[in-house]
Design a protein around this motif. Sequence first.
Motif, PDB file in Angstrom:
ATOM      1  N   UNK A 175     -34.686   1.290  38.381  1.00 49.37           N
ATOM      2  CA  UNK A 175     -35.540   1.000  37.234  1.00 49.37           C
ATOM      3  C   UNK A 175     -36.982   0.664  37.586  1.00 49.37           C
ATOM      4  N   UNK A 176     -37.238   0.148  38.786  1.00 44.87           N
ATOM      5  CA  UNK A 176     -38.636  -0.144  39.116  1.00 44.87           C
ATOM      6  C   UNK A 176     -39.414   1.163  39.246  1.00 44.87           C
ATOM      7  N   UNK A 177     -38.831   2.115  39.952  1.00 48.22           N
ATOM      8  CA  UNK A 177     -39.471   3.421  40.109  1.00 48.22           C
ATOM      9  C   UNK A 177     -39.696   4.082  38.746  1.00 48.22           C
ATOM     10  N   UNK A 178     -38.609   4.190  37.970  1.00 50.39           N
ATOM     11  CA  UNK A 178     -38.706   4.898  36.692  1.00 50.39           C
ATOM     12  C   UNK A 178     -39.711   4.207  35.774  1.00 50.39           C
ATOM     13  N   UNK A 179     -39.662   2.871  35.766  1.00 50.32           N
ATOM     14  CA  UNK A 179     -40.557   2.151  34.856  1.00 50.32           C
ATOM     15  C   UNK A 179     -42.010   2.266  35.292  1.00 50.32           C
ATOM     16  N   UNK A 180     -42.248   2.366  36.606  1.00 52.02           N
ATOM     17  CA  UNK A 180     -43.637   2.523  37.065  1.00 52.02           C
ATOM     18  C   UNK A 180     -44.199   3.835  36.545  1.00 52.02           C
ATOM     19  N   UNK A 181     -43.385   4.894  36.614  1.00 47.36           N
ATOM     20  CA  UNK A 181     -43.854   6.205  36.137  1.00 47.36           C
ATOM     21  C   UNK A 181     -44.074   6.183  34.621  1.00 47.36           C
ATOM     22  N   UNK A 182     -43.140   5.527  33.910  1.00 39.30           N
ATOM     23  CA  UNK A 182     -43.266   5.469  32.453  1.00 39.30           C
ATOM     24  C   UNK A 182     -44.485   4.643  32.050  1.00 39.30           C
ATOM     25  N   UNK A 183     -44.677   3.496  32.706  1.00 40.69           N
ATOM     26  CA  UNK A 183     -45.780   2.608  32.332  1.00 40.69           C
ATOM     27  C   UNK A 183     -47.119   3.253  32.647  1.00 40.69           C
ATOM     28  N   UNK A 184     -47.190   3.932  33.762  1.00 42.73           N
ATOM     29  CA  UNK A 184     -48.435   4.589  34.158  1.00 42.73           C
ATOM     30  C   UNK A 184     -48.901   5.544  33.058  1.00 42.73           C
ATOM     31  N   UNK A 185     -47.972   6.321  32.511  1.00 45.02           N
ATOM     32  CA  UNK A 185     -48.341   7.288  31.481  1.00 45.02           C
ATOM     33  C   UNK A 185     -48.500   6.626  30.114  1.00 45.02           C
ATOM     34  N   UNK A 186     -47.674   5.613  29.861  1.00 51.73           N
ATOM     35  CA  UNK A 186     -47.717   4.963  28.546  1.00 51.73           C
ATOM     36  C   UNK A 186     -49.022   4.195  28.332  1.00 51.73           C
ATOM     37  N   UNK A 187     -49.655   3.766  29.419  1.00 49.30           N
ATOM     38  CA  UNK A 187     -50.881   2.976  29.287  1.00 49.30           C
ATOM     39  C   UNK A 187     -52.103   3.838  28.982  1.00 49.30           C
ATOM     40  N   UNK A 188     -51.969   5.141  29.133  1.00 47.86           N
ATOM     41  CA  UNK A 188     -53.132   6.009  28.932  1.00 47.86           C
ATOM     42  C   UNK A 188     -52.933   6.875  27.689  1.00 47.86           C
ATOM     43  N   UNK A 189     -54.015   7.146  26.956  1.00 47.79           N
ATOM     44  CA  UNK A 189     -53.869   7.850  25.676  1.00 47.79           C
ATOM     45  C   UNK A 189     -53.204   9.220  25.818  1.00 47.79           C
ATOM     46  N   UNK A 190     -53.479   9.927  26.916  1.00 46.61           N
ATOM     47  CA  UNK A 190     -52.877  11.258  27.051  1.00 46.61           C
ATOM     48  C   UNK A 190     -51.364  11.179  27.199  1.00 46.61           C
ATOM     49  N   UNK A 191     -50.889  10.080  27.798  1.00 45.79           N
ATOM     50  CA  UNK A 191     -49.457   9.952  28.053  1.00 45.79           C
ATOM     51  C   UNK A 191     -48.709   9.296  26.914  1.00 45.79           C
ATOM     52  N   UNK A 192     -49.434   8.432  26.199  1.00 45.99           N
ATOM     53  CA  UNK A 192     -48.776   7.590  25.189  1.00 45.99           C
ATOM     54  C   UNK A 192     -48.078   8.390  24.092  1.00 45.99           C
ATOM     55  N   UNK A 193     -48.687   9.514  23.701  1.00 48.19           N
ATOM     56  CA  UNK A 193     -48.109  10.292  22.586  1.00 48.19           C
ATOM     57  C   UNK A 193     -46.641  10.659  22.819  1.00 48.19           C
ATOM     58  N   UNK A 194     -46.250  10.847  24.077  1.00 41.08           N
ATOM     59  CA  UNK A 194     -44.867  11.281  24.321  1.00 41.08           C
ATOM     60  C   UNK A 194     -43.993  10.168  24.894  1.00 41.08           C
ATOM     61  N   UNK A 195     -44.462   8.925  24.828  1.00 39.64           N
ATOM     62  CA  UNK A 195     -43.749   7.838  25.501  1.00 39.64           C
ATOM     63  C   UNK A 195     -42.288   7.718  25.096  1.00 39.64           C
ATOM     64  N   UNK A 196     -42.025   7.810  23.794  1.00 40.07           N
ATOM     65  CA  UNK A 196     -40.655   7.556  23.332  1.00 40.07           C
ATOM     66  C   UNK A 196     -39.680   8.634  23.809  1.00 40.07           C
TER      67      UNK A 196
END
Lengths: 248, 229
Positions: A175-196
């Motif tokens: 979960x640390x690895x997966x969450x780092x990748x998810x958080x990295x993208x979720x924090x930026x506008x280009x990534x946030x749109x597909x977070x869910x």
Amino acid sequence: MKLTLHVWRQKDAQTQGEMVDYTLDSVSEDMSFLEMMDVLNQQIIEAGDEPIAFDHDCREGICGMCSMVINGQPHGPQQGTTTCQLHMRSFKDGDSIYIEPFRAKGFPVVRDLMVDRSAFDRIIQSGGFVSVGTGAAPDGNAIPIRKEEADEAFNAATCIGCGACVASCKNASAMLFVSAKIAQLDRLPQGKVESKERVRSMVVQMDEEGFGNCTNTGACSAECPKGISLENIARMNRLYLQSSVSPT
Amino acid sequence: MAFSGLFLILFLTQHMTINLLSVVDSLRLNIFGAEESNLFNQAAYFMGNNPVVQFALQPVLIAGFMLHMLMAFVLQAKNAAARPDGYQYGNKARAYNWASMNMLITGGVVIGFLGLHFYDFWIPEITAKYVTGKAHIGDSPATEAILADVNRFYPELVHRMKYPWRVAIYCVSFVLLGLHLNHGFQSSFQTTGVSQGKYVAGIKKASIAFAVIVPLMFIVVALVHFFIS
Ligand code: HEM
Ligand code: SF4
Ligand code: FES
């Protein structure tokens, strides 16, 4: 210095492995851990045996290829350091060192100290990207982003995908690895749109690969060579809950 | 895990509050010379006779416990399966604390304690109310008059707390519950994703405070009745 090494030897994924003992007489404290392993392999080759297989590439702490569990700690005793950046001055003359592969159902041993970490690639393939074409490099200031967000996204992005988090976790959780990748993208506008969608598919893939579940012991973050924060896991959990309640 | 755990935390807080009323009663009766003090009796009577508590909250609580334990074993089994071959040298990863690594042990002690607790209070109470129609206090014979007495709860509690072995088991169990809570409290905020940024430090502190104060209060209740009541 003189060292006694107990190294996991395993011919291939099907064969049962075992610890084999070696002694090395002239180890310099300026050697990196992997250089020490090179010297050991030289000695083994000269004796006419098969050298120890281990993963490595950049040897400067940025690629995430080196692994090994050294005396029960992934990447060895020094905090915030990959095995390739660990030096023999962290050990004493006469020490006995246990060297084993990362152990997890999701990381099957390929040979000796090498494990197959392609499960991480499959998790990334399941959603760890931005699916729209972003075009050529845009002007850095075209999309304003708060400094704190940019910094945290960058911190999450320093994960090198080594898998030490899995190796150290008592539940072999990724979960640390997966969450780092998810958080990295979720924090930026280009990534946030597909977070869910991203969090759902990456979590599904993570479970399919046989990794365990996080019980928040914090071993992953303490052993991570890049000091990835547990807050990323909380963020991923929150996104996952949100996406279960409202999927889009 | 987190939602059932937080639910049990709410229950524990409510249980502690009612138990503390018995300490107030004891101090008023034994130290300040009050003739009568029935705060605990009133609360216990309410909990034991209010239909909402008995037939809605109580089953939900039992289900909450069952769910928490069931998920604990499933989680443990899945996590054990995620590392079929362990480390020869042992896993020496730096981790936060003993409690976080041994939730099944501290939780197991809590179940063991619950066994005693049920034997002490819950089973006699349920049998008296719904089966025999007769209750007793201490070693007295069970009668219908005692069951009808709205002030029977406090003397029964004090009677139970006069046995040193029981008080000792209570104390040890609550220390272990404290360890369970110290990890569980903060862990549940991590699991639900609340632990972010400025909240992290506060949640850690609240977790320690809760894990010390709540079990300590339960221990105080046992000790007050043992020594003073
Ligand atoms: C009054 C009783 C109890 C309370 C208040 C309580 C509270 C909690 C809380 C808040 C959590 C954290 C959940 C999370 O982060 O997801 C937790 C986890 C856990 N509990 Fe309990 N619990 C109680 C009884 C038990 C019992 C009887 C067991 C017996 C097996 C148990 C076993 C566990 C386990 C194995 C975990 C998961 C470990 C982890 O996530 O780190 N608990 N508990
Ligand atoms: S989170 Fe840390 S330990 Fe895990 S893969 Fe990334 S860099 Fe390695
Ligand atoms: S070899 Fe690249 S990080 Fe160690």
